[in-house]
Design a protein around this motif. Structure first.
Motif, PDB file in Angstrom:
ATOM      1  N   GLY A  11      -1.589   4.207  16.340  1.00 24.88           N
ATOM      2  CA  GLY A  11      -0.887   3.200  15.573  1.00 24.88           C
ATOM      3  C   GLY A  11       0.080   3.825  14.594  1.00 24.88           C
ATOM      4  O   GLY A  11       0.301   5.044  14.612  1.00 24.88           O
ATOM      5  N   SER A  12       0.679   2.964  13.780  1.00 24.10           N
ATOM      6  CA  SER A  12       1.676   3.417  12.824  1.00 24.10           C
ATOM      7  C   SER A  12       1.479   2.685  11.509  1.00 24.10           C
ATOM      8  O   SER A  12       1.216   1.480  11.507  1.00 24.10           O
ATOM      9  CB  SER A  12       3.082   3.105  13.373  1.00 24.10           C
ATOM     10  N   ILE A  13       1.571   3.418  10.424  1.00 23.33           N
ATOM     11  CA  ILE A  13       1.611   2.749   9.126  1.00 23.33           C
ATOM     12  C   ILE A  13       3.080   2.620   8.746  1.00 23.33           C
ATOM     13  O   ILE A  13       3.726   3.608   8.384  1.00 23.33           O
ATOM     14  CB  ILE A  13       0.844   3.542   8.038  1.00 23.33           C
ATOM     15  N   VAL A  14       3.602   1.399   8.897  1.00 25.25           N
ATOM     16  CA  VAL A  14       4.993   1.174   8.513  1.00 25.25           C
ATOM     17  C   VAL A  14       5.000   0.912   7.015  1.00 25.25           C
ATOM     18  O   VAL A  14       4.718  -0.188   6.551  1.00 25.25           O
ATOM     19  CB  VAL A  14       5.619  -0.003   9.291  1.00 25.25           C
ATOM     20  N   SER A  15       5.277   1.986   6.279  1.00 35.23           N
ATOM     21  CA  SER A  15       5.181   1.923   4.813  1.00 35.23           C
ATOM     22  C   SER A  15       6.589   1.763   4.257  1.00 35.23           C
ATOM     23  O   SER A  15       7.180   2.717   3.761  1.00 35.23           O
ATOM     24  CB  SER A  15       4.524   3.197   4.293  1.00 35.23           C
ATOM     25  N   TYR A  16       7.085   0.535   4.362  1.00 32.59           N
ATOM     26  CA  TYR A  16       8.470   0.299   3.942  1.00 32.59           C
ATOM     27  C   TYR A  16       8.595   0.350   2.428  1.00 32.59           C
ATOM     28  O   TYR A  16       9.592   0.778   1.892  1.00 32.59           O
ATOM     29  CB  TYR A  16       8.943  -1.047   4.511  1.00 32.59           C
ATOM     30  N   SER A  17       7.552  -0.121   1.749  1.00 31.58           N
ATOM     31  CA  SER A  17       7.581  -0.084   0.276  1.00 31.58           C
ATOM     32  C   SER A  17       6.820   1.138  -0.227  1.00 31.58           C
ATOM     33  O   SER A  17       5.953   1.682   0.458  1.00 31.58           O
ATOM     34  CB  SER A  17       6.947  -1.359  -0.298  1.00 31.58           C
ATOM     35  N   ASN A  18       7.142   1.567  -1.432  1.00 28.38           N
ATOM     36  CA  ASN A  18       6.431   2.703  -2.022  1.00 28.38           C
ATOM     37  C   ASN A  18       4.956   2.385  -2.245  1.00 28.38           C
ATOM     38  O   ASN A  18       4.105   3.266  -2.166  1.00 28.38           O
ATOM     39  CB  ASN A  18       7.086   3.099  -3.352  1.00 28.38           C
ATOM     40  N   GLU A  19       4.644   1.119  -2.539  1.00 22.66           N
ATOM     41  CA  GLU A  19       3.257   0.714  -2.764  1.00 22.66           C
ATOM     42  C   GLU A  19       2.419   0.991  -1.510  1.00 22.66           C
ATOM     43  O   GLU A  19       1.283   1.446  -1.597  1.00 22.66           O
ATOM     44  CB  GLU A  19       3.164  -0.781  -3.137  1.00 22.66           C
ATOM     45  N   VAL A  20       2.978   0.672  -0.345  1.00 22.16           N
ATOM     46  CA  VAL A  20       2.229   0.916   0.898  1.00 22.16           C
ATOM     47  C   VAL A  20       2.073   2.426   1.132  1.00 22.16           C
ATOM     48  O   VAL A  20       1.018   2.896   1.560  1.00 22.16           O
ATOM     49  CB  VAL A  20       2.895   0.216   2.097  1.00 22.16           C
ATOM     50  N   LYS A  21       3.106   3.190   0.803  1.00 28.74           N
ATOM     51  CA  LYS A  21       2.997   4.653   0.922  1.00 28.74           C
ATOM     52  C   LYS A  21       1.828   5.157   0.072  1.00 28.74           C
ATOM     53  O   LYS A  21       1.048   6.010   0.493  1.00 28.74           O
ATOM     54  CB  LYS A  21       4.295   5.339   0.461  1.00 28.74           C
ATOM     55  N   GLN A  22       1.688   4.586  -1.130  1.00 27.44           N
ATOM     56  CA  GLN A  22       0.620   5.031  -2.036  1.00 27.44           C
ATOM     57  C   GLN A  22      -0.734   4.436  -1.649  1.00 27.44           C
ATOM     58  O   GLN A  22      -1.716   5.153  -1.480  1.00 27.44           O
ATOM     59  CB  GLN A  22       0.966   4.639  -3.477  1.00 27.44           C
ATOM     60  N   ASN A  23      -0.762   3.098  -1.500  1.00 29.64           N
ATOM     61  CA  ASN A  23      -2.052   2.421  -1.309  1.00 29.64           C
ATOM     62  C   ASN A  23      -2.671   2.676   0.060  1.00 29.64           C
ATOM     63  O   ASN A  23      -3.884   2.769   0.183  1.00 29.64           O
ATOM     64  CB  ASN A  23      -1.904   0.905  -1.505  1.00 29.64           C
ATOM     65  N   VAL A  24      -1.852   2.739   1.079  1.00 26.07           N
ATOM     66  CA  VAL A  24      -2.419   2.905   2.423  1.00 26.07           C
ATOM     67  C   VAL A  24      -2.435   4.374   2.853  1.00 26.07           C
ATOM     68  O   VAL A  24      -3.429   4.856   3.378  1.00 26.07           O
ATOM     69  CB  VAL A  24      -1.671   2.032   3.457  1.00 26.07           C
TER      70      VAL A  24
END
Lengths: 469, 469
Positions: free
Chosen positions: A357-370
């Motif tokens: 799968g892929s973590i599509v971390s478009y926002s910085n929050e997703v980069k940090q939280n996920v």
């Protein structure tokens, strides 16, 4: 070079104003090729009677098979069906099988069957109806037996009379090949200069891609296969990455010059890659295949490690095969590509065997939280930086429980660039449990093209990382 | 209907064997349209001298502007440049600006400048060089002033002589329009029947899309804008979803019949949607714009709530605008679409304002570990089920900290279907903090088409969910 010559005519204003990209022609060409039928020309015209007739006149004369797509819908901008009926001298009559199919579709969709829908069940009386199980508009096929070339210069008169008075259905003698231009034609018009009577086949299909594909598969390809005998036409491809056309041409010059007349080489440059395609024709299919494979092998040997595949596969398939062979799983952390790399990888059937799968971390929050990228990393170095993509890749390895991870973060444009990180900057990282490899790219195209380049270069990075293992 | 007529010729065997899809033509057509230039025909031919000359003969005769793409690379399968030089009666000479640009490119790429690269700097002496800042092959432009139509029936002789002896550069009187077919031509060939001298412009560009685009933007479009005066050509579009062509045609029949001659209506059906495009032409651009907008408004009123947009926007842009207007954020949980919906949404510039990201949970482990789907849910109901997509959507809301979430799980095929969950089954859920809405779809196409349908239908579900709020 005695392959059957086919021409594709696509009808529709939407193709001429650029609202629709014609994917039908490529599909048709590929599948005719497999039968040993060459598409020698493609013509696109608008929804105008004059333009359609001009195209029919010219293209029927120059080919054995004419495939027409588009212009068969139920609405008033579709003029092709009555025009074809008139052109081939037939009347429109209601076809009972089509009518039953239409009523069935309307019932299933819970829609009233309107008077104007009755027109959709009409077909020219003198054609073979090609059943369209995926939609409402049937395909149509006219076979014109014993078509015979005329003497030079009779063309203009014939075409004019054919236009003023619709063709008789059997119309032997009323049309002619472009014999008055014989000084200009060559092998590319396979059968143009043969005086024996010829059958011509004209096929019309709706332009909706999946309807066209279903009619081709169910009705057209089996008939053509049966009807025409032809030389085998085979392709063998080598995919290279990392060097340009000129470099490759220099490397394989001697081999290229020594190719026999029935084998051609084409260079197909693409983002970061060059495909080399050998095309051969022969009556003896098996001999041809082994000849082509020998040349392909020689070429691959000359090109060495820039060869990434010996089949005409896209990079997503090449990576998939490499992962599968090693029993490894891939995960992604995509920022600017927005899911595009995951999309490409899952275009391949069976990709679940090597893609988690892929973590599509478009926002910085997703980069940090996920993904667990440290807030101070983004604060200090920015979201588009070597440090951030490294942490994204490590995060993807862990969160997606993968053997390899690719992380991508960039600014694709047109907005969002800064002096330090201008539009087109993309950082990438490939990682396994031991190593992280990073690279910075700078693309100079528009948003969509930058995304595509990032996806291709990212996959190439994964491929090279895998190959070195 | 006195717009300038343009024709596009694309050259390349790769287009005829279906290896490449022609996206250039749509781009060119769209941008010429904005200037008020109509593409009236498109022709694709292979890399054969005879086919290219035939296309040049025929298409130059029928249009004011001829744009040629492809066939200009450095390798041996590219025959277009010497052919064009010969066709227009000029010799190839090295162009110093192109040579300097080439050497600069090779230096930057750290590649040796080879003898064969010298050829890339050659251009026909009688053309205007169109600088290609994105690549090595320059574009070329020939302007043929005072082109004058001939009397009918002189065509064949002229074309033959033009082919046997290359055109003189100024070649007044040597070519002619298709005047001998004047009984068949109509408004679609704007300037075909005017006897005043005409300038013809022939432009050749490389086929690599971003190189073609850069030459068009930098060199071609500004020149054409200056050179040709023309009627304005405007489009207005309505995007509908959820009803078929016939239903729409019935609803707007009276309006359609009342359209004036200078406004045309076209139906453009697409997966789950039908676009209605009004096209108008007039000397008075502002008046035309207000006329078109009036008709567009009337049509939208008649069609009611099946109208999803009044601009020719794709669904990802329509959703984006709706989210932006409400200040809401969207997150995705994609299984079978593999990141494709995220990819589409991030094609729109500025999508970071309303899109957080996507959890591409291709494996069940990612569904459980990242999205928090309960293992017993997957065990009991399967990964493709109402229960699983509901939990995926709720998980995406939480993990991605979003206001809305769309979750998609399905079997796209060709493998992986079961009796209970056959190939083509896709479950979707849209959720906000209060509500979850689920829906099952069954698609009957191939893997790629099923994915595309799933993405479109998913976005349509989001749009409807948003609209009801």
């Amino acid at each position: 070079m005695s392959n059957i010559a086919a021409v594709i005519i696509t009808i529709g204003d939407e193709l001429l104003i650029g609202q629709t990209i014609d994917t039908n022609s490529a599909w048709i060409a590929r599948h005719l090729n497999e039968l040993g039928i060459d598409v020698v020309r493609r013509v696109a015209v608008g929804d105008s009677k004059a333009s359609i007739i001009k195209a029919l006149d010219e293209e029927i004369a120059g080919a054995t098979i004419v495939l027409i797509t588009g212009g068969l819908g139920p609405t008033s901008d579709d003029i092709t069906k009555p025009l074809l009926a008139e052109y081939f001298g037939g009347k429109l009559v209601v076809n009972e099988r089509v009518l039953a199919h239409l009523k069935d579709i309307f019932t299933k969709r819970n829609r009233p069957f309107l008077e104007r829908n009755m027109k959709q069940a009409e077909v020219p009386e003198n054609c073979t109806v090609l059943f369209n199980r995926m939609g409402t508009a049937p395909g149509m096929m006219w076979e014109i037996p014993n078509f015979k070339s005329q003497t030079p210069n009779s063309k203009d008169e014939n075409i004019k009379s054919a236009v003023r008075e619709p063709f008789n259905y059997t119309f032997n003698e009323t049309l002619t090949e472009h014999a008055d231009k014989s000084d200009k034609e060559s092998g590319s018009f396979g059968n143009a200069h043969d005086d024996t009577p010829k059958e011509k086949v004209i096929i019309a299909m709706p332009g909706v891609p999946f309807e066209m594909i279903s009619i081709m598969q169910d009705e057209v390809l089996p008939r053509l296969r049966e009807q025409f005998f032809s030389d085998a036409l085979l392709h063998r491809t080598i995919v290279t990455a990392g060097e340009g056309e000129s470099f490759i041409a220099e490397k394989i010059q001697a081999l290229e010059e020594a190719l026999p007349a029935h084998i051609k080489l084409a260079y197909l440059p693409d983002a970061g890659m060059v495909k080399l395609r050998l095309t051969g024709r022969s009556r003896d299919k098996e001999l041809l295949a082994s000849e082509l494979e020998m040349r392909q092998g020689e070429m691959a040997a000359l090109l060495g490690d820039i060869v990434v595949a010996r089949d005409d596969y896209p990079m997503e398939k090449i990576i998939g095969d490499a992962l599968l062979a090693n029993g490894k799983m891939l995960g992604l952390a995509e920022s600017c590509t927005g899911g595009f790399i995951g999309h490409l990888i899952t275009q391949v059937n069976g990709s679940s065997k090597y893609f988690n799968g892929s973590i599509v971390s478009y926002s910085n929050e997703v980069k940090q939280n996920v993904l667990g990228v440290k807030p101070e990393t983004i604060e200090t170095y920015g979201a588009v930086s070597e440090q951030t993509v490294s942490e994204m890749a490590k995060g993807a390895l862990r969160v997606l429980d993968s053997d390899y991870a690719l992380a991508v973060s960039g600014v694709l444009g047109p907005d969002g660039g800064t002096e330090r990180v201008p539009v087109g900057t993309v950082w990438m990282a490939v990682a396994d449990k031991e190593t992280v490899k990073t690279k910075e790219f700078r693309f100079h195209y528009n948003r969509q093209q930058n995304k595509e380049m990032a996806a291709r270069m990212g996959m190439l990075m994964v491929f090279k990382f895998l190959s070195r293992k």
